[in-house]
Structures are given as C-alpha cells and as structure tokens.
Design an enzyme around this catalytic site. Structure first.
Site, short mmCIF file in Angstrom:
data_model
loop_
_atom_site.label_atom_id
_atom_site.label_comp_id
_atom_site.label_asym_id
_atom_site.label_seq_id
_atom_site.Cartn_x
_atom_site.Cartn_y
_atom_site.Cartn_z
N ASN A 1 0.80 -1.23 0.00
CA ASN A 1 0.00 0.00 0.00
C ASN A 1 0.83 1.29 0.00
O ASN A 1 0.32 2.34 -0.37
CB ASN A 1 -1.01 0.00 1.14
N GLU B 1 5.33 -3.52 11.97
CA GLU B 1 4.24 -2.54 11.93
C GLU B 1 3.08 -3.20 11.20
O GLU B 1 3.24 -3.66 10.07
CB GLU B 1 4.68 -1.27 11.19
N CYS C 1 -2.85 2.00 6.64
CA CYS C 1 -2.94 1.36 7.95
C CYS C 1 -3.42 2.37 8.99
O CYS C 1 -3.95 1.99 10.03
CB CYS C 1 -1.59 0.79 8.34
N GLU D 1 9.63 3.08 14.03
CA GLU D 1 10.31 3.40 12.77
C GLU D 1 10.37 4.93 12.63
O GLU D 1 9.62 5.66 13.26
CB GLU D 1 9.53 2.83 11.59
P1 NAD Z 1 0.81 -8.99 4.08
O1 NAD Z 1 0.99 -9.30 5.50
O2 NAD Z 1 -0.04 -9.89 3.25
O3 NAD Z 1 2.21 -8.92 3.33
C1 NAD Z 1 3.24 -8.07 3.76
C2 NAD Z 1 4.56 -8.61 3.22
O4 NAD Z 1 4.86 -9.85 3.87
C3 NAD Z 1 4.55 -8.90 1.74
O5 NAD Z 1 5.81 -8.56 1.17
C4 NAD Z 1 4.37 -10.40 1.70
O6 NAD Z 1 4.84 -10.99 0.52
C5 NAD Z 1 5.18 -10.83 2.91
N1 NAD Z 1 4.83 -12.16 3.46
C6 NAD Z 1 3.64 -12.80 3.41
N2 NAD Z 1 3.73 -14.01 4.02
C7 NAD Z 1 5.01 -14.12 4.46
C8 NAD Z 1 5.73 -15.14 5.17
N3 NAD Z 1 5.13 -16.28 5.54
N4 NAD Z 1 7.03 -14.93 5.46
C9 NAD Z 1 7.63 -13.78 5.10
N5 NAD Z 1 7.02 -12.79 4.43
C10 NAD Z 1 5.73 -12.96 4.11
O7 NAD Z 1 0.26 -7.48 4.00
P2 NAD Z 1 -0.22 -6.67 2.72
O8 NAD Z 1 -1.54 -7.22 2.29
O9 NAD Z 1 0.87 -6.55 1.71
O10 NAD Z 1 -0.42 -5.20 3.33
C11 NAD Z 1 -1.59 -4.79 3.96
C12 NAD Z 1 -1.41 -4.80 5.46
O11 NAD Z 1 -0.30 -4.00 5.83
C13 NAD Z 1 -2.57 -4.19 6.23
O12 NAD Z 1 -2.91 -5.01 7.32
C14 NAD Z 1 -2.04 -2.85 6.72
O13 NAD Z 1 -2.66 -2.37 7.89
C15 NAD Z 1 -0.62 -3.17 6.93
N6 NAD Z 1 0.19 -1.95 6.92
C16 NAD Z 1 0.70 -1.50 8.10
C17 NAD Z 1 1.47 -0.35 8.14
C18 NAD Z 1 2.04 0.14 9.43
O14 NAD Z 1 3.07 0.81 9.39
N7 NAD Z 1 1.46 -0.16 10.56
C19 NAD Z 1 1.74 0.35 6.96
C20 NAD Z 1 1.19 -0.14 5.78
C21 NAD Z 1 0.44 -1.30 5.77
#
Ligand code: NAD
Length: 477
Positions: free
Chosen positions: A150, A248, A282, A459
C-alpha cells in the site's frame, strides 16, 4: 509483455526462475512491467551477498553513507513525476498522492543522510578508578526488509534509508503486487553509488522468498510491515531463532467527533482520513465515533461529501479516489459492506463502479448506525469504508475509541483545549491527531503503534536508530 525487471543481487541484475506481470488496477489491459520472481536459492544468494558486503560497509565513514543517501534522495526528488506515475499505475493511488509519496521517500533519504552524520554514543567515568566506559551504537548486520503493497515506495524508503545510514547491509523483499517502486528505488541506490551487495532486492512470494529471510541464520534482523497474522507469525519465529524483529501491522483507527467540533473541519478530517488513498492506509480512520449532539449533521454532511468524491482512473487529473488494489481486496471490501447490512447498519454508497477502462473501482461506503461490537468495527477492512458509532458522552467516546485490539493512530475533533488534552493523553494509540486526519504523518518523527498494531521499536525519525543499531558497552582500563 512489458519490460522485464530483474532482481538485484551482489550489485548485478539477475533473472529469477519466473516472471510475473504487474497489472494496473485502473486498467487491467495496462501491464506496468514484468517482474522476475526469486526462488529459495536466489534469496540465499542475496543474503550471502549482503553478508559479504557487511564488513566493509559497516566501516565506511559517515560521510560516505551521507553521500549515498543524499544522492539517492536527490535522484528520487528529481524523478518525482516519473516515479509518481509508476506508483499510481501499479498501486492505484491518484497521481497527486503518488507524487506526494515519492517526495516523501526522497525526503526520508535526505533526513537519514543527516542521521548518518549525527552519530550517537556516550563516554562515562566508571565507578572504578582509572576506568572509562564507552557506550557505542554499532550496526546490527544483515537486515531483511519485508514490505506491503500500500505504500510501495515510502515504506521501502523508511526501512532502507535508516538501515544503510547506520551501516547495515540489506535484502529487501517487496510485496508481490507492487514490486515496481521498490525495484526503481534499488536501481536508483545503485546509480547513486551503492557498493555491490550493500542493497539487494529479491522479488517473489512472501511464503517463499520472505520466509527465507526470516529463517536464515545469516539475517540478523527483520523489519516487517504488513498484516497482523503474517507479522505475528514472523515475530514468533524470529523470537524462537533469536533474531531482532520490528513489525508494523494493522489498525482499526478511531476518529472521535465531539459535539463542540467545527463541523466543516470534522467532515474534511473524516473524508480525508477514511477515504483518501482508497482507504488503503494502515492509519485510515475506519471508526468514526460521534457524540449525539453533532451526529445527524455530521453524517448528513459527510455522506454528501463522500458521494461527491470522483472515483476513477488514478492518472486522470479529476480523480480523487483511485481503484482498489486488486480483485481480492475489492471482493473483501464488498463482502464487508454486505456483512454491515446483515448486522443492521444503514449503508451509504459502497457499490462496485464501472468506468471507461476495466478496473477495480468502488464507491466509498459509510456504514451508519453501527455498534462497536459489530465485525465491521473489530476487523481491519483496508478499503474506502468507514463506520459511524453514535455515543452520548465524552467518556463513552473514549471507551469506544480504546475498545479495540489495535492501537496505531487515533484522532479527535473538538474546539475545546481541555477536551483535546484529555483525548491526547487517554487515547491508547501510538499516534494521536487533534483536528487532523488519523492518516498523514511527518517523515522526521517516530511512526508506530501500540497493542496489536506494532511489535518492537518505532520506525522513522531519530527513533529509527534503536532498531538499526545495537549497543556495545566497553570498559577501558
Ligand atoms: P501482508 O501481511 O499480506 O504482506 C506483507 C509482506 O509480507 C509482503 O511482502 C508479503 O509478501 C510478505 N509475506 C507474506 N507471508 C510471508 C511469510 N510467511 N514470510 C515472510 N514474508 C511474508 O500485508 P499486505 O496485504 O501486503 O499489506 C496490507 C497490510 O499491511 C494491512 O494489514 C495494513 O494495515 C498493513 N500496513 C501497516 C502499516 C504500518 O506501518 N502499521 C503500513 C502499511 C500497511
């Protein structure tokens, strides 16, 4: 077929085992490019390259690290238009939002260039005579960076820049849906003079490539941003292995509107916080907690403003809300709209929309008459959907705001200084906004949450140093 984009390993661009098309969610006929996928062996090669580069990079002068980060920041800022277009095409943010995010990435590199020079540490006298104590901050080692779709350039930037500023080497694994910006960023770092192996990029599936970073004994720390389930399982594994971890994750951010709020300010703050960037932040305001005296006027005005938002192709100048990122996320959003109806909410908007190009367009939705116990107020939806919870008193508003497993961002709209101070103090969130959207933060101050939203140190800003350095206490007799 689009242009082919390769992994960066040991200073070279290397083909993977397969390639995946990066599709524009505003126009499914538009292929942004083809991006190769790494396999397990390639991810291990990237880690080995980062390990081999670590000793030399960790001993560079602050000036060398400043120069790399400063040049990178300058190149990003120079190419804001082109990178903003890439971002909007691959993620679906409007062009203005895309360029804004690129500028932020450039500023982050400039900020951490300065941080590399600033340094930190202490020299104290020992309690023993003739002994000095030196406390120094050393780089952690090889850092694995795992990022979501995102904020495809800002999040890679706010992990890569501090990691490099403090002398670490990196392997970054961007989200499978949006590898384009991370690829462009790592290419710029090389153009700016990053030595071979200092920054490595491996694209591909999280469960394959990301998992190698988590499991490898050669990766000293993982910085992850993404969903709660993935973050928690990665964190648990890192603790088991004994690896430093920072996560995060999600939010269910409350925005409290009190009776004495300025109605126009409250509506604009809610409109921006809930729906801009298609609600895919997020920090989005997904729960609007409104006291009785202002409730009806607020809902009426916000509904009108929301229905007037122009949803369309992210690159069209009049568009205010771009598409949802992909089919799966759109289906999830629409299913939460249906759940809200079943739970008894009145739904304003929330329909799938057709536009001239085939894409994942959705009218933002306001869910009125919800209670804080409904699923739509417990679970992160991650779309242009906000629910309204009506409460009677300030106390009830505060209790509802804090009644969530998350704690990333929270806001309050009020014209009373004493109420603003009370909510600033008592909202249980990492970031609190007064008369401002819950989303939209500065680049030079800490970012992060409490409770289920975050694990580990903050961060960004000068606080980023805590994660990317490790303390050594030396006694010199
Ligand atoms: P996601 O958890 O599906 O994926 C995040 C990353 O993790 C991707 O690169 C993915 O390929 C990787 N990943 C997935 N499974 C893994 C595993 N088993 N081992 C290692 N890596 C793995 O999240 P998303 O759908 O890409 O993003 C949306 C989410 O991110 C929402 O929940 C949002 O709230 C959160 N978000 C949080 C922040 C913050 O700073 N708090 C900022 C932006 C997005």
């Amino acid at each position: 077929m689009g242009d082919m984009h390769l992994n960066w390993i040991g200073g070279r661009e290397i083909f993977g085992t397969a390639a995946k098309a990066n599709i524009n969610p505003s126009d499914l006929a538009d292929v942004v490019g083809d991006y190769v996928q790494a396999d397990i062996a390639q991810a291990e090669e990237a880690i080995a390259a980062a390990r081999a580069a670590f000793f030399t990079w960790s001993r560079t002068t602050p000036q060398q690290r400043f120069d790399l980060l400063d040049r990178t920041g300058a190149l990003i800022l120079e190419r804001r238009q082109q990178l903003g277009e890439l971002l909007s095409r691959e993620e679906g943010k409007t062009l203005a939002e895309g360029i804004g995010e690129v500028v932020r990435a450039g500023q982050i590199f400039k900020f951490f260039a300065g941080e590399a020079l600033r340094g930190a540490g202490d020299v104290l006298s020992s309690v023993r005579p003739g002994v000095d104590v030196e406390i120094s901050l050393e780089p952690v080692g090889v850092v694995g960076l795992i990022t979501p779709w995102n904020f495809p350039i800002a999040i890679p930037a706010w992990k890569l820049a501090p990691a490099l500023a403090f002398g670490n080497t990196c392997v970054i694994k961007p989200a499978d849906l949006t590898p384009g910006c991370a690829h462009a960023l790592v290419s710029i770092l090389h153009e700016a003079g990053a030595p071979a192996g200092v920054v490595n990029l491996v694209m591909g599936r999280g469960s394959v490539v990301g998992n190698v970073l988590v499991e490898s004994r050669e990766v000293d720390a993982i910085s992850f941003t993404g969903s709660v389930p993935t973050g928690r399982s990665i964190a648990a594994r890192c603790v088991e292995i004994g690896k430093r971890i920072q996560c995060e994750m999600g939010g269910k951010n409350p925005l409290v509107i009190l009776d004495d709020a300025d109605l126009d300010v409250a509506v604009n703050v809610a409109l921006n916080g809930a729906f801009f960037s298609t609600g895919q932040r997020c920090t989005a305001s997904s729960r609007l907690i409104v006291t009785a005296g202002i409730h009806d006027a607020f809902v009426e005005k916000l509904s009108q403003a929301m229905l007037a938002l122009k949803v369309g192709h992210a690159l069209e100048p009049e568009t205010q809300i771009g598409p949802v990122v992909d089919e799966k996320q759109l289906a999830q959003n629409l299913s939460y709209v249906a759940i809200a109806r079943e739970e008894g909410a009145e739904v304003v908007g929330g329909e799938r929309l057709d536009r001239a190009t085939e894409g994942f367009f959705m009218q933002p939705a306001l869910l009125v008459g919800t209670s804080n116990t409904m699923r739509v107020n417990r679970e992160e939806i991650f779309g242009p959907i906000a629910s309204v919870v009506r409460v009677e008193t300030d106390d009830e508003a505060l209790a509802a705001a804090n009644d969530t497993e998350f704690g990333l961002s929270a806001g309050v709209c009020t014209t009373s200084l004493s109420r603003a101070r009370r909510f600033r103090r008592d909202l249980a969130a990492g970031m609190v906004m007064v008369n401002l959207p819950t989303a939209g933060v500065d680049y030079h101050v800490p970012f992060g949450g409490r409770k289920g939203s975050s694990i580990g140190p903050r961060e960004q800003g000068s606080y980023a140093r805590q994660f990317y350095t490790i303390v050594k206490t030396a006694y010199i007799g």
